[in-house]
Design a protein around this motif. Structure first.
Motif, short mmCIF file in Angstrom:
data_model
loop_
_atom_site.label_atom_id
_atom_site.label_comp_id
_atom_site.label_asym_id
_atom_site.label_seq_id
_atom_site.Cartn_x
_atom_site.Cartn_y
_atom_site.Cartn_z
N ARG A 205 38.87 40.85 32.22
CA ARG A 205 38.45 39.56 31.66
C ARG A 205 37.80 39.73 30.28
NH1 ARG A 205 34.69 38.07 35.27
NH2 ARG A 205 33.04 38.76 33.89
N GLU A 206 36.97 40.77 30.12
CA GLU A 206 36.21 40.91 28.88
C GLU A 206 36.93 41.70 27.79
OE1 GLU A 206 32.49 42.56 30.05
OE2 GLU A 206 31.89 40.76 31.15
N SER A 207 37.77 42.65 28.16
CA SER A 207 38.36 43.55 27.17
C SER A 207 39.86 43.39 26.98
CB SER A 207 38.08 45.00 27.54
OG SER A 207 36.69 45.20 27.64
N VAL A 208 40.59 43.07 28.03
CA VAL A 208 42.05 43.03 27.95
C VAL A 208 42.57 41.61 27.74
CG1 VAL A 208 44.18 43.63 29.14
CG2 VAL A 208 42.19 45.10 29.38
N ILE B 57 50.01 39.03 32.99
CA ILE B 57 48.88 39.82 33.48
C ILE B 57 49.32 41.26 33.73
CG2 ILE B 57 47.34 40.19 35.46
CD1 ILE B 57 47.09 37.13 35.65
N ARG B 58 50.46 41.43 34.41
CA ARG B 58 50.98 42.78 34.70
C ARG B 58 51.22 43.54 33.40
NH1 ARG B 58 53.14 45.99 38.25
NH2 ARG B 58 52.99 44.62 40.03
N SER B 59 51.82 42.87 32.43
CA SER B 59 52.11 43.52 31.15
C SER B 59 50.83 43.96 30.45
CB SER B 59 52.89 42.56 30.27
OG SER B 59 53.06 43.08 29.00
N LEU B 60 49.82 43.09 30.45
CA LEU B 60 48.54 43.44 29.81
C LEU B 60 47.87 44.62 30.51
CD1 LEU B 60 46.95 39.96 29.01
CD2 LEU B 60 47.72 41.67 27.37
N VAL B 61 47.86 44.59 31.83
CA VAL B 61 47.19 45.67 32.58
C VAL B 61 47.89 47.01 32.32
CG1 VAL B 61 46.76 46.58 34.90
CG2 VAL B 61 46.21 44.21 34.38
N VAL B 62 49.20 47.02 32.46
CA VAL B 62 49.95 48.27 32.32
C VAL B 62 49.86 48.81 30.89
CG1 VAL B 62 52.29 49.24 32.38
CG2 VAL B 62 51.48 47.78 34.23
N ALA C 98 42.35 50.31 30.06
CA ALA C 98 41.94 51.71 30.02
C ALA C 98 41.62 52.24 31.42
CB ALA C 98 40.72 51.88 29.13
N ASN C 99 41.36 51.36 32.37
CA ASN C 99 41.04 51.77 33.73
C ASN C 99 42.28 51.94 34.60
OD1 ASN C 99 38.31 51.71 33.22
ND2 ASN C 99 38.11 49.57 33.82
N GLY D 110 40.76 32.45 39.49
CA GLY D 110 39.44 32.58 40.12
C GLY D 110 38.79 33.85 39.65
N SER D 111 38.50 34.74 40.57
CA SER D 111 37.80 35.97 40.20
C SER D 111 38.78 36.95 39.55
CB SER D 111 37.16 36.61 41.44
OG SER D 111 38.16 36.94 42.37
N TYR D 112 38.31 37.60 38.50
CA TYR D 112 39.10 38.58 37.77
C TYR D 112 38.29 39.86 37.65
CZ TYR D 112 41.71 34.46 36.37
OH TYR D 112 42.44 33.31 36.39
N CYS D 113 39.00 40.96 37.45
CA CYS D 113 38.35 42.22 37.16
C CYS D 113 37.52 42.03 35.88
CB CYS D 113 39.42 43.29 36.96
SG CYS D 113 38.81 44.84 36.28
N ARG D 114 36.28 42.46 35.90
CA ARG D 114 35.40 42.23 34.75
C ARG D 114 35.93 42.89 33.48
NH1 ARG D 114 29.49 44.50 34.72
NH2 ARG D 114 29.39 44.74 32.50
N TYR D 115 36.40 44.12 33.61
CA TYR D 115 36.93 44.81 32.43
C TYR D 115 38.15 44.07 31.88
CZ TYR D 115 38.85 48.31 29.35
OH TYR D 115 39.34 48.95 28.25
#
Length: 122
Positions: free
Chosen positions: A53-56, A13-18, A22-23, A46-51
């Motif tokens: 979940r949908e884009s990354v 998850i950290r690798s994908l976000v970094v 884009a946010n 559970g709950s994830y950031c929408r961007y």
């Protein structure tokens, strides 16, 4: 029902976000929230950031299957090619013969690339 994330999942998850979100900005964190990124401190499913979940998340199909499945951590392994479920057999690495063939072709392609690169240098 949510479950605790594994160390491997947190790292992915950290690798994908970094890398791909884009946010996300290293200096400011999450730009729309103007605070630290919610996904970097995530410990439970559970709950994830929408961007995210949908884009990354779709960029890593194996992680997507593991995070979006309900209940306990799946007993099956995740196919590294397509992200589908692999039976919990000790020796089977891919979900189908087609995925095994794709992976073998990739490995052979990389091997030949390295071999050609080494022979040109000599």
């Amino acid at each position: 029902m949510s479950r605790e994330l594994t160390r491997k999942e947190k790292t992915a998850i950290r690798s994908l976000v970094v890398t791909w979100c884009a946010n996300y900005d290293r200096e400011y964190g999450c730009l729309p929230l103007d605070s630290d990124c919610y996904m970097l401190g995530k410990c439970w499913t559970g709950s994830y950031c929408r961007y995210f979940r949908e884009s990354v998340l779709p960029l890593d199909p194996a992680l997507e299957v593991a995070l979006m499945s309900e209940g306990q951590r799946p007993d099956f392994k995740i196919c590294p090619v397509c992200g589908g479920p692999v039976p919990p057999d000790r020796w089977q690495a891919y979900c189908s013969a087609a995925c095994a063939k794709k992976a073998h072709r990739r490995q052979q392609r990389e091997y030949m690339r390295k071999k050609r690169g080494a022979s040109v240098d000599n």
